[in-house]
Design a protein around this motif. Structure first.
Motif, PDB file in Angstrom:
ATOM      1  N   LYS A  60      35.669   4.234   2.455  1.00  0.00           N
ATOM      2  CA  LYS A  60      35.169   2.858   1.745  1.00  0.00           C
ATOM      3  C   LYS A  60      34.210   3.084   0.424  1.00  0.00           C
ATOM      4  CE  LYS A  60      34.257   1.265   6.481  1.00  0.00           C
ATOM      5  NZ  LYS A  60      33.260   1.044   7.985  1.00  0.00           N
ATOM      6  N   ALA A  61      33.595   4.503   0.707  1.00  0.00           N
ATOM      7  CA  ALA A  61      33.269   4.402  -0.812  1.00  0.00           C
ATOM      8  C   ALA A  61      33.950   4.668  -2.376  1.00  0.00           C
ATOM      9  CB  ALA A  61      32.223   5.732  -0.918  1.00  0.00           C
ATOM     10  N   GLU A  62      35.209   4.712  -1.789  1.00  0.00           N
ATOM     11  CA  GLU A  62      36.262   5.085  -3.075  1.00  0.00           C
ATOM     12  C   GLU A  62      36.544   3.444  -3.343  1.00  0.00           C
ATOM     13  OE1 GLU A  62      39.233   7.126  -2.855  1.00  0.00           O
ATOM     14  OE2 GLU A  62      38.240   8.794  -2.276  1.00  0.00           O
ATOM     15  N   LYS A  63      36.485   2.612  -2.106  1.00  0.00           N
ATOM     16  CA  LYS A  63      37.174   0.979  -1.969  1.00  0.00           C
ATOM     17  C   LYS A  63      36.019   0.904  -2.908  1.00  0.00           C
ATOM     18  CE  LYS A  63      40.547   1.172   1.720  1.00  0.00           C
ATOM     19  NZ  LYS A  63      40.025   0.388   2.541  1.00  0.00           N
ATOM     20  N   LYS A  64      34.472   0.694  -3.057  1.00  0.00           N
ATOM     21  CA  LYS A  64      33.539   0.195  -2.895  1.00  0.00           C
ATOM     22  C   LYS A  64      33.435   0.528  -5.360  1.00  0.00           C
ATOM     23  CE  LYS A  64      30.695  -0.024   0.619  1.00  0.00           C
ATOM     24  NZ  LYS A  64      29.150   0.464   1.340  1.00  0.00           N
ATOM     25  N   LYS A  65      34.152   1.655  -5.895  1.00  0.00           N
ATOM     26  CA  LYS A  65      34.095   2.024  -7.047  1.00  0.00           C
ATOM     27  C   LYS A  65      35.202   1.069  -7.660  1.00  0.00           C
ATOM     28  CE  LYS A  65      32.869   7.129  -6.192  1.00  0.00           C
ATOM     29  NZ  LYS A  65      33.454   7.883  -6.660  1.00  0.00           N
TER      30      LYS A  65
END
Length: 239
Positions: free
Chosen positions: A234-239
């Motif tokens: 999820k954190a990667e997608k937000k980037k």
């Protein structure tokens, strides 16, 4: 009438006398054990100490960062490995003629069989259960101990599989005895408290309580790992 009487006497003379329940159960080729209960328990306890002592020393010196719970878990699986492969493996190999054998392992089984005579009558369920335990859970127990010592990622998947297998086997072990007693009034244990409550209930309860705790522990660790991976994605997608 004389022929019938002579035949009955001959059969009674040919049938070995034994102390196992249910009374009158046929145990082919039975040979009484020569070691006393104290000697057998001392041999078993001494063997466990000789196995667990060096293992504990190795873990404490080679893996100083292991937590106490991990050390205890590794010791548990090392002990399981030796019991499953050595003791239960011996039974699986010699189930058909165990009653006639006089080796130390055979005498240990004869002592335990005072709480469950099915081990001396080659009961189908017991033979199958112990064979699966020896072949599958024995080697995997050693593998889990190694995974704990080496911090391998397969530790919890294997721990879940083996612990659930142990738990399932023990539940069936208790269950089959309970059904035989309730439905047919068949008792496999001698009435003395030491045999039923000591051997049958207490010793086997370890493979209920500990595997259940380990299944829960592994489930929590697995859930935590998946949660961390999902959070990372999820954190990667937000980037």
């Amino acid at each position: 009438m004389a022929d019938i009487l002579n035949s009955t006497i001959s059969q009674s003379l040919d049938t070995p006398v034994h102390p196992y329940y249910p009374l009158g159960v046929v145990i082919a080729g039975y040979v009484a054990k020569t070691l006393s209960t104290q000697e057998i328990l001392s041999i078993f306890t001494g063997t466990c100490v000789c196995i667990l002592g060096p293992t504990w020393l190795y873990l404490r010196h080679a893996r100083r960062n292991l937590s106490n719970s991990d050390v205890l878990t590794a010791l548990w699986f090392v002990l399981c490995g030796f019991i499953h492969l050595g003791l239960e493996g011996y039974f699986a190999l010699h189930a058909r003629d165990l009653a006639s054998r006089s080796t130390v392992l055979a005498q240990l089984w004869k002592e335990y069989s005072l709480s469950d005579s099915r081990y001396l009558t080659a009961d189908t369920f017991v033979v199958c259960m112990e064979t699966v335990t020896a072949v599958c859970w024995g080697p995997l127990s050693f593998a889990i101990a190694w995974c704990i010592a080496s911090d391998h990622p397969l530790r919890h998947p294997l721990q879940s599989i083996v612990s659930l297998g142990q738990l399932y086997g023990d539940v069936l072990y208790y269950g089959t005895c309970a059904v035989d007693f309730i439905a047919f009034g068949r008792e496999y244990s001698r009435p003395e408290l030491a045999y039923y409550w000591g051997y049958y209930v207490f010793l086997n309860a370890f493979w209920i309580v500990i595997p259940l705790c380990l299944v829960v522990s592994s489930a929590r660790e697995t859930a935590r790992a998946f949660a961390a991976v999902k959070a990372g994605l999820k954190a990667e997608k937000k980037k």
